[in-house]
Design an enzyme around this catalytic site. Sequence first.
Site, PDB file in Angstrom:
ATOM      1  N   SER A 161       3.457  -2.824   7.538  1.00 12.55           N
ATOM      2  CA  SER A 161       2.589  -2.334   9.030  1.00 12.55           C
ATOM      3  C   SER A 161       1.452  -1.791   8.640  1.00 12.55           C
ATOM      4  O   SER A 161       1.280  -1.399   7.323  1.00 12.55           O
ATOM      5  CB  SER A 161       3.271  -1.469   9.862  1.00 12.55           C
ATOM      6  OG  SER A 161       3.579  -0.245   9.346  1.00 12.55           O
ATOM      7  N   ASP A 216       1.014  -6.835 -16.703  1.00 13.56           N
ATOM      8  CA  ASP A 216       1.639  -5.573 -17.521  1.00 13.56           C
ATOM      9  C   ASP A 216       3.490  -6.045 -17.601  1.00 13.56           C
ATOM     10  O   ASP A 216       4.092  -5.116 -18.202  1.00 13.56           O
ATOM     11  CB  ASP A 216       1.352  -4.518 -16.773  1.00 13.56           C
ATOM     12  CG  ASP A 216       1.934  -3.242 -17.583  1.00 13.56           C
ATOM     13  OD1 ASP A 216       1.669  -3.191 -18.851  1.00 13.56           O
ATOM     14  OD2 ASP A 216       2.395  -2.230 -17.160  1.00 13.56           O
ATOM     15  N   HIS A 238       3.969  -3.678 -20.761  1.00  9.38           N
ATOM     16  CA  HIS A 238       4.677  -3.042 -19.798  1.00  9.38           C
ATOM     17  C   HIS A 238       4.370  -1.535 -20.163  1.00  9.38           C
ATOM     18  O   HIS A 238       5.453  -0.759 -20.115  1.00  9.38           O
ATOM     19  CB  HIS A 238       6.151  -3.032 -19.642  1.00  9.38           C
ATOM     20  CG  HIS A 238       6.652  -2.568 -18.361  1.00  9.38           C
ATOM     21  ND1 HIS A 238       8.016  -3.080 -17.829  1.00  9.38           N
ATOM     22  CD2 HIS A 238       6.419  -1.782 -17.703  1.00  9.38           C
ATOM     23  CE1 HIS A 238       8.253  -2.543 -16.719  1.00  9.38           C
ATOM     24  NE2 HIS A 238       7.370  -1.623 -16.653  1.00  9.38           N
ATOM     25  N   ILE A 288       0.945  -4.699 -11.677  1.00 10.31           N
ATOM     26  CA  ILE A 288       1.321  -3.827 -12.091  1.00 10.31           C
ATOM     27  C   ILE A 288       2.692  -2.983 -11.430  1.00 10.31           C
ATOM     28  O   ILE A 288       2.795  -1.979 -11.642  1.00 10.31           O
ATOM     29  CB  ILE A 288       0.146  -2.627 -12.099  1.00 10.31           C
ATOM     30  CG1 ILE A 288      -0.397  -2.658 -10.774  1.00 10.31           C
ATOM     31  CG2 ILE A 288      -0.749  -2.803 -13.320  1.00 10.31           C
ATOM     32  CD1 ILE A 288      -1.501  -1.253 -10.781  1.00 10.31           C
ATOM     33  N   ARG A 329       6.426  -4.961 -10.424  1.00 12.45           N
ATOM     34  CA  ARG A 329       7.537  -5.608 -11.293  1.00 12.45           C
ATOM     35  C   ARG A 329       7.524  -7.026 -11.388  1.00 12.45           C
ATOM     36  O   ARG A 329       7.010  -7.728 -10.439  1.00 12.45           O
ATOM     37  CB  ARG A 329       9.221  -5.323 -10.414  1.00 12.45           C
ATOM     38  CG  ARG A 329       9.146  -3.696 -10.260  1.00 12.45           C
ATOM     39  CD  ARG A 329       9.341  -2.917 -11.371  1.00 12.45           C
ATOM     40  NE  ARG A 329      10.872  -2.895 -11.766  1.00 12.45           N
ATOM     41  CZ  ARG A 329      11.305  -2.193 -12.877  1.00 12.45           C
ATOM     42  NH1 ARG A 329      10.556  -1.489 -13.448  1.00 12.45           N
ATOM     43  NH2 ARG A 329      12.385  -2.010 -13.176  1.00 12.45           N
ATOM     44  N   LEU A 371       0.751  -1.136   0.072  1.00 10.34           N
ATOM     45  CA  LEU A 371      -0.063   0.135  -0.123  1.00 10.34           C
ATOM     46  C   LEU A 371       0.882   1.165  -0.027  1.00 10.34           C
ATOM     47  O   LEU A 371       0.746   2.283   0.765  1.00 10.34           O
ATOM     48  CB  LEU A 371      -0.949   0.032   1.168  1.00 10.34           C
ATOM     49  CG  LEU A 371      -2.174   0.934   1.022  1.00 10.34           C
ATOM     50  CD1 LEU A 371      -3.204   0.281  -0.115  1.00 10.34           C
ATOM     51  CD2 LEU A 371      -2.933   1.054   2.407  1.00 10.34           C
ATOM     52  N   GLY A 372       1.727   1.372  -1.023  1.00 10.51           N
ATOM     53  CA  GLY A 372       2.491   2.536  -1.211  1.00 10.51           C
ATOM     54  C   GLY A 372       1.523   3.626  -1.711  1.00 10.51           C
ATOM     55  O   GLY A 372       0.250   3.464  -2.198  1.00 10.51           O
ATOM     56  N   ARG A 373       2.281   4.372  -2.934  1.00 10.37           N
ATOM     57  CA  ARG A 373       1.712   5.342  -3.501  1.00 10.37           C
ATOM     58  C   ARG A 373       0.680   4.889  -4.703  1.00 10.37           C
ATOM     59  O   ARG A 373      -0.652   5.221  -4.738  1.00 10.37           O
ATOM     60  CB  ARG A 373       2.367   6.354  -4.489  1.00 10.37           C
ATOM     61  CG  ARG A 373       3.482   7.209  -3.632  1.00 10.37           C
ATOM     62  CD  ARG A 373       4.518   7.773  -4.558  1.00 10.37           C
ATOM     63  NE  ARG A 373       5.468   8.789  -3.967  1.00 10.37           N
ATOM     64  CZ  ARG A 373       6.821   8.442  -3.464  1.00 10.37           C
ATOM     65  NH1 ARG A 373       7.039   7.284  -3.735  1.00 10.37           N
ATOM     66  NH2 ARG A 373       7.686   9.199  -2.803  1.00 10.37           N
ATOM     67  N   ILE A 374       0.931   3.726  -5.356  1.00 10.26           N
ATOM     68  CA  ILE A 374       0.347   3.243  -6.242  1.00 10.26           C
ATOM     69  C   ILE A 374      -0.829   2.178  -5.736  1.00 10.26           C
ATOM     70  O   ILE A 374      -1.962   2.497  -6.215  1.00 10.26           O
ATOM     71  CB  ILE A 374       1.201   2.382  -7.656  1.00 10.26           C
ATOM     72  CG1 ILE A 374       2.166   3.499  -8.509  1.00 10.26           C
ATOM     73  CG2 ILE A 374       0.230   1.517  -8.269  1.00 10.26           C
ATOM     74  CD1 ILE A 374       3.134   2.587  -9.087  1.00 10.26           C
ATOM     75  N   GLU A 428      11.153  -9.666 -20.398  1.00  8.01           N
ATOM     76  CA  GLU A 428      10.422  -8.759 -21.479  1.00  8.01           C
ATOM     77  C   GLU A 428      11.259  -7.943 -22.229  1.00  8.01           C
ATOM     78  O   GLU A 428      12.414  -7.424 -21.832  1.00  8.01           O
ATOM     79  CB  GLU A 428       9.426  -7.930 -20.847  1.00  8.01           C
ATOM     80  CG  GLU A 428      10.185  -6.736 -19.586  1.00  8.01           C
ATOM     81  CD  GLU A 428       8.839  -5.882 -18.886  1.00  8.01           C
ATOM     82  OE1 GLU A 428       9.177  -4.819 -18.852  1.00  8.01           O
ATOM     83  OE2 GLU A 428       8.185  -6.481 -18.542  1.00  8.01           O
TER      84      GLU A 428
END
Length: 315
Positions: free
Chosen positions: A177, A258, A281, A232, A234, A153-156, A263
Amino acid sequence: MSKPDILQMGPYPDWDQVPLEQSFHMHRYFEAADEAGFLADVGPKVRGIATRGELGANASIIAACPNLEVISVYGVGFDAVDLAACRARGIRVTNTPDVLTNDVADLGVAMMLVQSRGMIGAETWVKDGSWAAKGLYPLKRRVWGRRAGVLGLGRIGFEVAKRLAGFDMEIAYSDVSAKDFAKDWEFIADPVALAQRSDFLFVTLAASTATRHIVGAKVIEALGPEGMLINISRASNIDEEALLEALETGKLGSAALDVFEGEPNLNPRFLTLPNVLLQPHHASGTLETRQAMGKLVRDNLTAHFAGEALLTPVL
């Protein structure tokens, strides 16, 4: 004052290449017929590296540039840059977060919708005459009101979860956490447990040695024959062999991907699977975002050589 010498690891669009050439002396590594000879020639002059997330800069390239000061990454991922080598020599590293966050989240949610509702096959059903000849398209699965898990649950991941909330989905997440800003969503520390309670599992983790194959056979099997995996982040975050085996045997219902190991030369087994949506990608692939990413790469390089604070430092 002479322009700083920059080693360019891969091509950029003209809207980035032209201003880069105006401000810096660019050395195009990706065009070199003899890469070792090219590095031996230009490496001692190089003060900066401009690269892309998937290309990075490995230890041998960094070692070939004894006067290297900064590496500017076009992309949010920097796992392909040898950070240990950079730390040892005090080399600064930057990336391009934030400017691509919303586009990546958009594509992740779009992939979920397209795959769950069978939209690729449905378009073919219309175009090849099956609708007229065979009648209605086979029924697919709804999205709204179902259970979504967000791994990272980071930015993306946060932006993905915000969008999923608009579909009245039951949202849970895993991270190192619990997050104060995510009180409306359930925190589940164990990725296996997160997958087990999810119909859709979004992988939105930053990649590192610690997260390599974090989505392995146990997580995939916990998601189950009715579940969908959406990546989405790595490719290294997922054990592709375990994923392929689960998709082929029905242990996993479907996937929307993606990113891939090796790749664009992905494992050909993916190409024959009826239960996987493949994308090239391009989660950040909008004109607006790619232009903003390129500007941030240049702005970080410019700031460094002007002795100013980096805009988006990693190291």
